[in-house]
Write an enzyme that holds these catalytic residues in place. Sequence first.
Site, PDB file in Angstrom:
ATOM      1  N   CYS A 209       2.948   7.922   4.710  1.00 42.21           N
ATOM      2  CA  CYS A 209       2.763   9.396   3.952  1.00 42.21           C
ATOM      3  C   CYS A 209       2.621   9.135   2.635  1.00 42.21           C
ATOM      4  CB  CYS A 209       4.360   9.819   4.010  1.00 42.21           C
ATOM      5  SG  CYS A 209       4.749  10.499   5.780  1.00 42.21           S
TER       6      CYS A 209
ATOM      7  N   ARG B   8       8.092  -2.339  13.558  1.00 40.78           N
ATOM      8  CA  ARG B   8       9.434  -2.329  13.560  1.00 40.78           C
ATOM      9  C   ARG B   8      10.003  -2.218  14.933  1.00 40.78           C
ATOM     10  NH1 ARG B   8      11.651   1.002   9.947  1.00 40.78           N
ATOM     11  NH2 ARG B   8       9.817   1.514   8.707  1.00 40.78           N
TER      12      ARG B   8
ATOM     13  N   TYR C 276       6.529 -10.104  13.299  1.00 42.80           N
ATOM     14  CA  TYR C 276       5.956  -8.874  12.681  1.00 42.80           C
ATOM     15  C   TYR C 276       7.006  -8.670  11.427  1.00 42.80           C
ATOM     16  CZ  TYR C 276       5.239  -4.080  10.820  1.00 42.80           C
ATOM     17  OH  TYR C 276       4.938  -2.998   9.692  1.00 42.80           O
TER      18      TYR C 276
ATOM     19  N   SER D  46      -0.093   4.655  -1.670  1.00 40.62           N
ATOM     20  CA  SER D  46      -1.125   5.318  -2.549  1.00 40.62           C
ATOM     21  C   SER D  46      -0.708   5.957  -3.594  1.00 40.62           C
ATOM     22  CB  SER D  46      -2.116   6.165  -1.567  1.00 40.62           C
ATOM     23  OG  SER D  46      -1.333   7.126  -0.886  1.00 40.62           O
TER      24      SER D  46
ATOM     25  N   ASN E  12      -1.311  -0.062  12.609  1.00 41.71           N
ATOM     26  CA  ASN E  12      -0.241  -0.591  11.506  1.00 41.71           C
ATOM     27  C   ASN E  12      -0.874  -2.065  10.873  1.00 41.71           C
ATOM     28  OD1 ASN E  12       2.141  -0.305  10.025  1.00 41.71           O
ATOM     29  ND2 ASN E  12       3.270  -1.518  11.890  1.00 41.71           N
TER      30      ASN E  12
HETATM   31  C1  SPV Z   1       7.572   0.445   6.336  1.00 44.20           C
HETATM   32  O1  SPV Z   1       7.470   0.825   7.649  1.00 44.20           O
HETATM   33  O2  SPV Z   1       8.196   1.447   5.631  1.00 44.20           O
HETATM   34  C2  SPV Z   1       7.012  -0.500   5.714  1.00 44.20           C
HETATM   35  C3  SPV Z   1       6.442  -1.666   6.710  1.00 44.20           C
HETATM   36  O3  SPV Z   1       7.138  -0.763   4.580  1.00 44.20           O
HETATM   37  S1  SPV Z   1       7.847  -2.305   7.274  1.00 44.20           S
HETATM   38  O4  SPV Z   1       7.980  -3.582   6.522  1.00 44.20           O
HETATM   39  O5  SPV Z   1       7.449  -2.661   8.760  1.00 44.20           O
HETATM   40  O6  SPV Z   1       9.111  -1.599   7.055  1.00 44.20           O
END
Ligand code: SPV
Length: 620
Positions: A270, A82, A217, A274, A384
Amino acid sequence: MPKSGVLDPEALAKLEALHNSHVIDQVKKFASLCKPDRVTVITDDPEEIAHVRQLALEKGEESRLKTEGHTIHYDGYYDQARDKEHTAVLLPEGQNLSRSINTVEREAGLEEVMGILDGAMRGKEMLVRFFSLGPTDSRFSLCALQITDSAYVAHSEDLLYRSGYEQFKRLQGSPAFFTFVHAAGELDERNCTKNVDKRRIYVDIIDGKVYSVNNQYAGNSLGLKKLALRLGIYKANQEDWLTEHMLVMGVHPPYKDRVTYFTGAYPSACGKTSTAMIPGQSIVGDDIAYIRSDGEGNARAVNIESGIFGIIKDVNPVDDPLIYEALTTPRELIFSNVLVADGVPFWQGMGDTEIPKKGVNFSGEWWEGKTDGDGKSIPFAHSNARYTMRISELENADPMVHDPKGAVVQGIFYGGRDSDTNVPICEALNWEHGVYIGATIESETTSATLGMEGIRNWNPMANLDFMVVPLGTYLRNHVEFGRRLSNCPRVFATNYFLKHEGRYTNEILDKTIWVLWAEGRVHGEYDAIETPIGYLPRYGDLVELFQQVFDKEYTGEDYELQFSLRIEKYLGKIARMEEIFRTEPDLPEEFWGVLSRQRTGLEALKKETGRSVLPPSYFQ
Ligand code: SPV
Ligand code: MN
């Protein structure tokens, strides 16, 4: 071929069938601005959706891998996460937001981004797609119109969201839908965005629209993911419900015939996915939830998504057996930014597999020792790197995934990456304390992301990047939301990352025990130890759980190491929070009440005992 910006009769007919002039206006407006060669409108028809999948392959945005249904997509070398710097809220004059949010003056921002979008789809096909955020035909459903020139984006959304052409008909002509406009911009020979320096993601909260350009992305490009999260947060906080960066899961205690639903917020990397994927439990969602009161005293949650865009790093047969299985067997699945050699994907932390010394990755052709323009060594797969798939592909998908009423939320987890302060699990003393726990999440950076380890980042409710309302408004809404419920969820702080002398104090899957303990607490099955930081588990209950679930001995030393109260560290955290929140206007007074009670309690303990760390036995 139709003239630029003009809809052909087939496209127009599909739009007209929605009986919504606002939709037609939007599509016409952005077709004439972006000037694609053609406009294709996709309904809920599986054949039309299959066209999108095919297009992603034809245009080279995805390529087939060896396993049936698997494809690989690459984002540009500088488009791997992001882009916080170039994501901004378009701010009308006279409004203020939390300091964490970038803002651009609305009129100037609109002018800038419309300028970049002008002609951005020349030579391309504009795809128009309809989705429902949340299950369809539900009081949670929000309609989302996605306009994009990227078949990868449209295909990903197909895996991650519910198709919503029919849902748009239920709007009965209303303009109450979000619009997302995305253009990948000029592409290079690898079909990656070329001009990332002109990457812009502008969120117009007033108008319910997001403009995203010069990126691919998914966290930047897919309207329905983090862009809709921002619009959802704005809407929920104008009204009386919650839009949260949260998993939703069913917790299944061993030897008991019941399921209890939890949500949980954790900053990126974090343990959110999972947690939702703990063996023996079931997953409703792993990223974003809408939570509303059902009028009968319960909080109910839905997953706004129906798929997972998950971090692939460290998915291996030991730590994430269910996802690993899904990633290595045939199904519709997109890998992104991993290494591919002979049609097989490789990622960091995948287990005992030998990694090839060359192949193709997010930098193009890759060989061991390759460096980038800055002389930095390029890893074989990005840390990532991700996978994209439907939740229904997983054997632990919960039956509530598409339930229009939503699951009754009985517990909420808040977790961060914390090496030296928080215990692995503790329960908030009450709802207001729970809101405080969420508001004060901190997460340490890992060496993989920044090169500097152990920097603590404050991330309230794991929502800092998306908090497009003042923090005071957001926290007040939380406090009031819980107060209106007669069956208010219990709140738990988790920490899977506590270390002692440089080593984690627990195994990765020990989180199973913390989650099951929380589930038992919801049902009044375990007594707990009251301390100023919350309720701690009793040793005997954890011994029993470790025995039942893992057939493992849980020693008194483990317990003492994990559940000692690090008074000095907690006081340090309180001081950091006081500093951060001091300048935030209009915080709910409950926040300061919790903070000062916690400090007073901890200081009294310190004085009484003369110690900076207290073993849990002190309280028994
Ligand atoms: C996060 O970074 O919290 C994600 C992946 O779930 S993203 O789509 O990049 O936000
Ligand atoms: Mn997320």
